[in-house]
Design an enzyme around this catalytic site. Structure first.
Site, PDB file in Angstrom:
ATOM      1  N   GLU A 171      32.156  15.549 -15.882  1.00  0.00           N
ATOM      2  CA  GLU A 171      32.407  15.228 -15.774  1.00  0.00           C
ATOM      3  C   GLU A 171      33.530  13.429 -15.830  1.00  0.00           C
ATOM      4  OE1 GLU A 171      28.600  11.978 -14.728  1.00  0.00           O
ATOM      5  OE2 GLU A 171      27.866  13.340 -15.532  1.00  0.00           O
TER       6      GLU A 171
ATOM      7  N   HIS B 245      26.979   3.936 -11.000  1.00  0.00           N
ATOM      8  CA  HIS B 245      25.748   3.861 -10.556  1.00  0.00           C
ATOM      9  C   HIS B 245      25.379   2.951  -9.587  1.00  0.00           C
ATOM     10  CE1 HIS B 245      24.078   5.977 -14.021  1.00  0.00           C
ATOM     11  NE2 HIS B 245      24.462   6.815 -13.778  1.00  0.00           N
TER      12      HIS B 245
ATOM     13  N   ASP C  68       0.571  -0.901  -0.121  1.00  0.00           N
ATOM     14  CA  ASP C  68      -0.177  -0.232   0.176  1.00  0.00           C
ATOM     15  C   ASP C  68       0.913   1.479   0.125  1.00  0.00           C
ATOM     16  OD1 ASP C  68      -2.349  -1.911   0.483  1.00  0.00           O
ATOM     17  OD2 ASP C  68      -2.115  -0.950   2.404  1.00  0.00           O
TER      18      ASP C  68
ATOM     19  N   HIS D  49      32.279   6.303 -19.825  1.00  0.00           N
ATOM     20  CA  HIS D  49      31.494   7.181 -19.930  1.00  0.00           C
ATOM     21  C   HIS D  49      30.699   9.111 -20.591  1.00  0.00           C
ATOM     22  CE1 HIS D  49      32.481  10.325 -16.450  1.00  0.00           C
ATOM     23  NE2 HIS D  49      32.886   8.361 -15.864  1.00  0.00           N
TER      24      HIS D  49
ATOM     25  N   TYR E 277      38.503   4.751 -13.549  1.00  0.00           N
ATOM     26  CA  TYR E 277      38.468   3.833 -12.923  1.00  0.00           C
ATOM     27  C   TYR E 277      39.019   2.477 -13.411  1.00  0.00           C
ATOM     28  CZ  TYR E 277      34.174   7.026 -13.165  1.00  0.00           C
ATOM     29  OH  TYR E 277      33.718   8.603 -13.430  1.00  0.00           O
TER      30      TYR E 277
ATOM     31  N   ARG F 140      36.149  10.292 -10.322  1.00  0.00           N
ATOM     32  CA  ARG F 140      35.304  10.963 -10.944  1.00  0.00           C
ATOM     33  C   ARG F 140      35.358  12.125 -10.672  1.00  0.00           C
ATOM     34  NH1 ARG F 140      31.391   7.850 -11.722  1.00  0.00           N
ATOM     35  NH2 ARG F 140      29.405   8.892  -9.948  1.00  0.00           N
TER      36      ARG F 140
ATOM     37  N   HIS G  64      26.511  15.772 -19.907  1.00  0.00           N
ATOM     38  CA  HIS G  64      24.936  16.350 -20.338  1.00  0.00           C
ATOM     39  C   HIS G  64      24.396  17.024 -19.795  1.00  0.00           C
ATOM     40  CE1 HIS G  64      24.049  15.397 -15.705  1.00  0.00           C
ATOM     41  NE2 HIS G  64      24.826  14.357 -16.072  1.00  0.00           N
TER      42      HIS G  64
ATOM     43  N   HIS H  42      19.833  14.298 -15.726  1.00  0.00           N
ATOM     44  CA  HIS H  42      20.337  13.788 -17.274  1.00  0.00           C
ATOM     45  C   HIS H  42      19.095  15.179 -17.729  1.00  0.00           C
ATOM     46  CE1 HIS H  42      22.881  10.188 -17.356  1.00  0.00           C
ATOM     47  NE2 HIS H  42      23.066  11.209 -15.578  1.00  0.00           N
TER      48      HIS H  42
ATOM     49  N   GLU I  35      33.277  15.751 -11.012  1.00  0.00           N
ATOM     50  CA  GLU I  35      32.191  16.093 -11.816  1.00  0.00           C
ATOM     51  C   GLU I  35      31.334  17.967 -11.072  1.00  0.00           C
ATOM     52  OE1 GLU I  35      28.396  13.989 -11.150  1.00  0.00           O
ATOM     53  OE2 GLU I  35      27.938  15.817 -13.112  1.00  0.00           O
TER      54      GLU I  35
ATOM     55  N   ASP J 110      28.461  11.227  -5.254  1.00  0.00           N
ATOM     56  CA  ASP J 110      27.671  11.635  -6.753  1.00  0.00           C
ATOM     57  C   ASP J 110      26.356  12.199  -6.599  1.00  0.00           C
ATOM     58  OD1 ASP J 110      26.320  12.569  -9.083  1.00  0.00           O
ATOM     59  OD2 ASP J 110      27.642  10.478 -10.491  1.00  0.00           O
TER      60      ASP J 110
ATOM     61  N   ASP K 185      24.296  18.024  -9.975  1.00  0.00           N
ATOM     62  CA  ASP K 185      25.082  16.996 -10.080  1.00  0.00           C
ATOM     63  C   ASP K 185      26.456  17.318 -10.216  1.00  0.00           C
ATOM     64  OD1 ASP K 185      25.662  14.534 -11.014  1.00  0.00           O
ATOM     65  OD2 ASP K 185      24.816  14.869 -13.223  1.00  0.00           O
TER      66      ASP K 185
END
Ligand code: GLY
Ligand code: MN
Length: 480
Positions: A424, A277, A73, A390, A428, A446, A394, A401, A448, A294, A305
């Protein structure tokens, strides 16, 4: 033999204004001011921009995002579709927005009706009266009335901006309405939609170019995001769990008035940072490793971001510093290139070349970093994708994005004033990569920032967040 046209009203039934209704019905409950949009002028400006971009006889039909059940619910907290939010500021589910250039009532909404019983469970509803008086709709109705009223409202609209195949029930409702409208048009002679265009062509192009008010919100989202990253740097120590940093960050977003994270906060300690991610955030931070965070605050729908990577012990090891500095140098170079006229593709090429040279210098790839032909050959073969898999960035706005084409007519999109994008770059190195120098294995770095393109050059909206090696170490020591 043609069927006899069915009579359909060719005009929107005239609704009395709120004032008129309030005079007519002095007992009507007063609208709760808490239901008002936070930035009515911003949305009015957006609607004006859209109407300006449309030609006479063009219309746009948008629907709210559906609600989603989390489990049994319990529902996920509702987040309005960004197109609807951009145009109206309306935050409740189950609504439709119809924009008609040249109509007497260009902005019509269909919304959830007032319903005392439902409002006890799910909250206050502005209802149609709130849509008119608080949100500026020229006319607003119960959503239940949409199928009956749409045929009349579509009379005079020759070209409709509508996205098919998002929702089959909406598609059916629209096609039925157009059939009915066509029959009525045989008598009225008015246009009905025979041409359909995806709203992304006009609407998303507008969303790509931010107004001053939108930029102001992005700046405020960036500022809150900065405080959150700083607090997380200061709280970092071996043994602290990734989710503790997540809690500090998301808590700061809410404490400072944001809606929360604009996307799931990523806190990757050690080799978890090599999972792009990574959102489970359930491991303790280990001494001698890095943590890659991130996270961006969403404020009134607009999100930052930002990624920062810092040492769990507060001091970079030599290997960490070398890899970090390589990513940072590339990022600084790419930000400087965010000038009017540069293409999005050119930014990625520049970033890729810079990182590939660094990979050769650091021994991640075999090649002479000073030999352009060698770098070209590596990029041509895609060798760098092993460590940088990557894009460089963006568009950023209501969606992390954000919408807006990256290319058109076979050309990459050139940057223009008012666009906001992320830069960014990252490197890696898998913990199991036997070809990589051992000292870099298991590191994910990274960095960014959020960049506003202006005539005067790039403006880094997130520049205040510690980024140089010295600034990051100082922040980890609590010196800022
Ligand atoms: N911040 C997540 C991403 O850009 O994919
Ligand atoms: Mn990003």
């Amino acid at each position: 033999m043609n069927q006899e046209p069915t009579a359909v009203a060719t005009e929107v039934p005239g609704e009395p204004s709120l004032e008129a209704r309030e005079i007519a019905d002095p007992g009507a409950p007063r609208l709760d001011p808490r239901l008002a949009p936070t930035h009515p002028d911003l949305h009015a400006c957006n609607r004006a921009r859209l109407l300006d971009a449309l030609s006479e006889g063009e219309g746009m039909l948008l629907f709210a995002s559906p609600e989603h059940i989390r489990n049994q619910d319990a529902e996920y907290r509702y987040r309005q579709h960004s197109d609807v939010l951009w145009l109206t500021g309306w935050r409740d589910p189950e609504c439709a927005v119809l924009i008609r250039k040249g109509a007497e009532q260009p902005f019509v909404m269909f919304v959830q009706p007032k319903n005392e019983e439902r409002e006890v469970w799910t909250g206050r509803r502005p209802g149609p009266r709130g849509a008119e008086t608080l949100y500026g709709a020229d006319a607003a109705y119960d959503l239940d009335e949409l199928s009956q009223m749409l045929p009349a409202l579509l009379q005079g609209v020759a070209k409709l901006h509508y996205r098919f195949a998002d929702d089959a029930a909406h598609d059916r409702l629209l096609m039925r309405s157009i059939r009915t409208a066509k029959r009525a048009a045989r008598r009225s002679g008015l246009d009905v939609p025979l041409t359909f265009i995806d709203p992304e062509v006009v609407l998303h192009e507008l969303r790509l170019h931010k107004s001053d008010a939108e930029i102001e919100l992005l700046k405020r989202a960036a500022s809150i995001t900065g405080d959150a990253h700083l607090a997380a740097m200061q709280a970092t120590a071996p043994g602290v769990f990734e989710y503790e940093l997540e809690a500090i960050i998301d808590g700061m977003f809410r404490r400072r008035g944001g809606w929360g994270p604009g996307y799931s906060t990523i806190v990757g300690g050690g080799d978890n940072a090599t999972i792009l991610h990574y959102v489970v955030n359930d491991q303790p931070l280990q001494a001698g490793t890095l943590v890659c965070v991130d996270a961006g605050c969403e404020l009134d729908g607009y999100t930052a971001d930002v990624t920062r990577t810092w040492p769990v012990d507060g001091v970079f090891t030599n290997a960490q510093r070398e890899l970090y500095q390589a990513v940072l140098d590339t990022q600084v170079e790419a930000i400087a290139a965010c000038v009017v006229g540069t293409t999005h593709h050119a930014l990625h090429e520049l970033t890729t070349r810079s990182l590939t040279r660094a990979m050769c210098r650091l021994g991640l790839l075999d090649g002479d970093p000073s030999d352009p032909a060698c770098i070209d050959a590596l990029i041509e073969a895609g060798a760098q994708k092993r460590y940088f898999m990557h894009g460089t960035g963006h568009w950023l706005g209501l969606d992390v994005h954000d919408v807006g084409a990256y290319a058109g007519g076979g050309e990459s999109k050139a940057l223009a004033p008012g666009m906001v994008l992320t830069i960014e770059p990252g490197i890696y190195v898998s913990p199991t990569d036997e070809d990589a120098p051992e000292r870099f294995r298991g590191m994910g770095i990274r960095i960014e920032d959020d960049i506003l393109v202006t005539e005067g050059g790039p403006v880094n909206l997130t520049a205040a967040i510690p980024k140089s090696v010295d600034a990051v170490e100082a922040a980890c020591r609590g010196e800022r």
